[in-house]
Design a protein around this motif. Structure first.
Motif, short mmCIF file in Angstrom:
data_model
loop_
_atom_site.label_atom_id
_atom_site.label_comp_id
_atom_site.label_asym_id
_atom_site.label_seq_id
_atom_site.Cartn_x
_atom_site.Cartn_y
_atom_site.Cartn_z
N GLU A 1 0.72 -1.20 -0.08
CA GLU A 1 -0.04 0.15 0.10
C GLU A 1 0.92 1.42 -0.12
OE1 GLU A 1 -3.63 0.63 2.50
OE2 GLU A 1 -2.26 1.80 3.61
N PRO A 2 0.59 2.28 -0.74
CA PRO A 2 1.63 3.56 -0.95
C PRO A 2 1.09 4.61 0.13
CG PRO A 2 -0.18 3.61 -2.62
CD PRO A 2 -0.36 2.38 -2.16
N ALA A 3 1.69 5.59 -0.01
CA ALA A 3 1.28 6.64 1.00
C ALA A 3 1.32 7.95 0.03
CB ALA A 3 2.20 6.92 2.31
N PHE A 4 0.50 8.87 0.24
CA PHE A 4 0.78 10.32 -0.42
C PHE A 4 1.28 11.04 0.57
CE2 PHE A 4 -0.38 14.63 -1.18
CZ PHE A 4 0.06 14.82 -2.81
N ALA A 5 2.51 11.84 0.13
CA ALA A 5 3.23 12.69 0.85
C ALA A 5 3.22 13.95 0.48
CB ALA A 5 4.86 12.17 1.12
N PRO A 6 2.58 15.06 1.14
CA PRO A 6 2.45 16.36 0.24
C PRO A 6 3.92 16.84 0.26
CG PRO A 6 0.88 16.03 2.22
CD PRO A 6 1.66 14.97 2.14
N ARG A 7 4.17 17.56 -0.79
CA ARG A 7 5.50 18.48 -0.80
C ARG A 7 5.38 19.63 0.28
NH1 ARG A 7 6.85 23.16 -3.08
NH2 ARG A 7 4.77 23.41 -3.85
N VAL A 8 6.44 19.88 0.81
CA VAL A 8 6.70 20.74 1.99
C VAL A 8 6.18 22.18 1.17
CG1 VAL A 8 8.05 22.38 3.14
CG2 VAL A 8 8.35 19.71 3.03
N GLY A 9 5.34 22.90 1.82
CA GLY A 9 4.68 23.94 1.27
C GLY A 9 3.62 23.84 0.43
N ALA A 10 2.95 22.36 -0.04
CA ALA A 10 2.02 22.37 -1.08
C ALA A 10 0.73 22.99 -0.40
CB ALA A 10 1.85 20.70 -1.28
N VAL A 11 0.08 23.60 -1.46
CA VAL A 11 -1.24 24.30 -1.47
C VAL A 11 -2.31 23.43 -2.42
CG1 VAL A 11 -0.28 26.40 -0.73
CG2 VAL A 11 -1.10 26.07 -3.31
N GLU A 12 -2.10 22.56 -3.18
CA GLU A 12 -2.91 21.62 -3.99
C GLU A 12 -2.99 20.17 -3.59
OE1 GLU A 12 -3.16 22.83 -8.00
OE2 GLU A 12 -2.76 24.78 -7.79
N GLU A 13 -4.18 19.50 -3.74
CA GLU A 13 -4.20 18.12 -3.32
C GLU A 13 -3.27 17.24 -3.79
OE1 GLU A 13 -7.51 14.46 -3.61
OE2 GLU A 13 -8.18 16.66 -4.08
N ASP A 14 -3.00 17.24 -5.02
CA ASP A 14 -1.82 16.34 -5.66
C ASP A 14 -0.38 16.76 -5.80
OD1 ASP A 14 -2.28 17.83 -7.97
OD2 ASP A 14 -2.34 15.98 -9.24
N ASP A 15 -0.02 17.82 -5.14
CA ASP A 15 0.95 18.44 -4.91
C ASP A 15 1.93 17.70 -4.08
OD1 ASP A 15 3.36 19.92 -5.59
OD2 ASP A 15 2.51 21.72 -4.61
N GLY A 16 2.68 16.76 -4.73
CA GLY A 16 3.65 15.93 -3.47
C GLY A 16 3.95 14.64 -4.21
N TYR A 17 4.08 13.47 -3.28
CA TYR A 17 4.82 12.44 -4.02
C TYR A 17 4.07 11.08 -3.43
CZ TYR A 17 8.42 15.98 -4.42
OH TYR A 17 9.09 17.05 -4.70
N VAL A 18 4.22 10.01 -4.28
CA VAL A 18 3.63 8.89 -3.96
C VAL A 18 4.65 7.96 -3.66
CG1 VAL A 18 2.07 6.76 -4.31
CG2 VAL A 18 1.53 9.06 -5.25
#
Length: 491
Positions: free
Chosen positions: A420-437
């Motif tokens: 199972e993955p996890a979603f990690a928001p990018r530091v400073g992200a302001v939008e839902e999919d702005d980050g890493y899986v």
């Protein structure tokens, strides 16, 4: 503790005894590891983004001793695996969850309980929090709350606090000795209030409970909900104002109830979703009836005008016949062959109407979202792709648009099994999919594992970083993301 790259090829010392020579969930991708490992400043293929800060942690079953009798995959002692990111570097750790039962067994004491394939007592001697009838392993789920992790077990056990940075066990969690019973896996944390919302159920009696713990770890609500009979729910939904409980048609057989054995069937009855104010009373629940189905895992839930919306993975028949090569484990193998598709249910709180929409026909499960949007409307979710095999193997990941059902795909290399993955928001992200899986991936043939980091906004481009690990990560269950700036540690 080990800090040694030679552990990459180290396989467990577990020797399969008797009937377990036919148990596929103690072999290959599923074989336990025998060592706890710490590895700092790991090698990287590619580049770890510097705006990735925190820990991806995943739980799963890992027997500390070689099973001697019938052993279900769900019986293994909980082990947490973690990859921690900071300043473009990564660290790996794995630790057993120090449950009271594991500590007792290591001390040579008889805990008076076995696994789910064995008959159980209706109550265990010395249990002070209800009917803990099986060995309590804390091997199923991880929830990040109040600065640390809670390891949870799916048959409702004692929550166990774990340090999110070091993975060392802190101890059983009773919320200031206020918890009346247990906590099942798949509780949710409201990101706005910091509240941990959970459910619990009785194996043999016709009710379940729900509760709320505030951001300061105080139990603020605990309620009982009456049911037509004993039920075996696996997950729940959470919105800003409501908890969604599940009354589903997978139940114990009459023989299972009579003999206190884990024997289940699909009953001829509809599915019901119970919407109740999270800070309300149990008798305020409102039931919505729909066609029969079973749900293991909820994607997310939210409120939309008069409607409460729940997206989840709905089980479908897997079409497999029992394989005699697995002997007494043939039925277990078939039940674990999860076939599910993403579905949206809308429950109108004014009219009582339920509307159902199938989002896609691809077979996937173990869904995750950006946890900052838990209980609020989400557009994106990330699921594992189930390989078309009888054993449970994740051969890739899907990124779903929950509005349109549009799907993006990332496939692992042939023969690899993911987690199972996890979603990690990018530091400073302001939008839902702005980050890493982030996902653990293991090669069963080679006995090696790695972590893959994908840019969620360029999902099909492949990993931006691959981190080879010094220890194998067996297939397991659920994980979570712990933001680096929220981790509280004594280290």
């Amino acid at each position: 503790m080990a800090d040694d790259a030679t552990l990459a090829s180290r396989l467990p010392n577990t020797t399969l005894i008797g009937v377990n020579e036919m148990n596929p969930y103690l072999q290959g991708l599923y074989a336990p590891v025998s060592a706890e490992t710490t590895a700092l400043d790991l090698p990287v293929i590619g580049e770890i983004p510097r705006d990735l800060h925190g820990a991806f942690v995943r739980n799963g079953p890992n027997p500390a001793q070689s099973p001697e009798g019938l052993h279900h995959w769900f019986d293994g002692d909980g082990m947490v695996h973690a990859i921690y990111f900071e300043n473009g570097k990564a660290e790996y750790r794995n630790r057993w969850v120090g449950t009271a039962d594991l500590q007792a067994e290591r001390a040579g004491r008889d805990i008076g309980a076995g696994g789910v394939l064995l008959p159980s007592a209706r109550a265990r001697a010395g249990s002070t929090r209800g009917d803990l009838v099986y060995k309590d392993t804390a091997n199923t789920d991880l929830v990040f709350h109040n600065g640390s992790l809670m390891a949870l077990w799916y048959i409702s056990g004692k929550p166990v606090r774990v340090d999110a940075r070091t993975l060392e066990t802190i101890g059983d969690e009773s919320f200031g000795r206020a918890l009346p019973r247990h906590v099942s896996a798949h509780g949710k944390v409201d990101p706005k209030t910091g509240e941990f919302c959970f459910f619990d159920y009785s194996l043999y009696e016709p009710w379940m409970t729900f509760g709320v713990v505030d951001a300061h770890n105080q139990l603020t609500n605990f309620q009982k909900v009456d049911l037509p009979g004993p039920r075996l729910p696996h997950d729940m939904g959470l919105t800003e104002n409501y908890i969604i409980l599940h009354d589903l048609p997978v139940v114990f057989t009459e023989g299972g109830l009579r003999n206190s054995q884990w024997q289940i069937k699909v009953a001829d009855q509809p599915a019901r979703f119970g919407v109740v104010p999270k800070n309300g009373r149990g008798d305020q629940i409102r039931w919505f009836e729909t066609e029969t189905c079973y749900i293991y895992h909820v994607v997310n839930s939210w409120e939309d005008g008069d409607e409460v919306v729940m997206t989840a993975c709905m089980m479908t028949p897997n079409g497999f016949a029992p394989n005699p090569a697995y002997g007494p484990y043939a039925a277990m193998v078939n039940v674990l062959a999860l076939n599910a598709v993403p579905v949206e249910w809308r429950m109108n709180m004014v009219t009582g109407e339920v509307k159902k929409r199938i989002l896609d026909d691809r077979i996937g499960e173990f869904p995750v979202v950006n946890l900052d949007y838990t209980g609020r409307k989400t557009r994106w979710s990330y699921h594992v792709s189930m390989a078309p095999e009888q054993l449970q193997r994740f051969d890739g990941l899907y990124k779903y648009d929950l509005g349109t059902g549009a799907t993006q795909t990332h496939r692992f290399a042939p023969g690899m099994g993911g987690s199972e993955p996890a979603f990690a928001p990018r530091v400073g992200a302001v939008e839902e999919d702005d980050g890493y899986v982030i996902v653990f991936v293991t090669d069963a043939a080679e006995g090696t594992s790695e972590v893959q980091v994908l840019n969620a906004r360029d999902f099909e481009a492949g990993p931006v970083a691959r981190i080879p690990l010094p220890a194998r990560v067996p297939a397991g269950f659920h994980g979570t993301w712990a933001p680096g700036d929220q981790i509280r540690t004594a280290a």
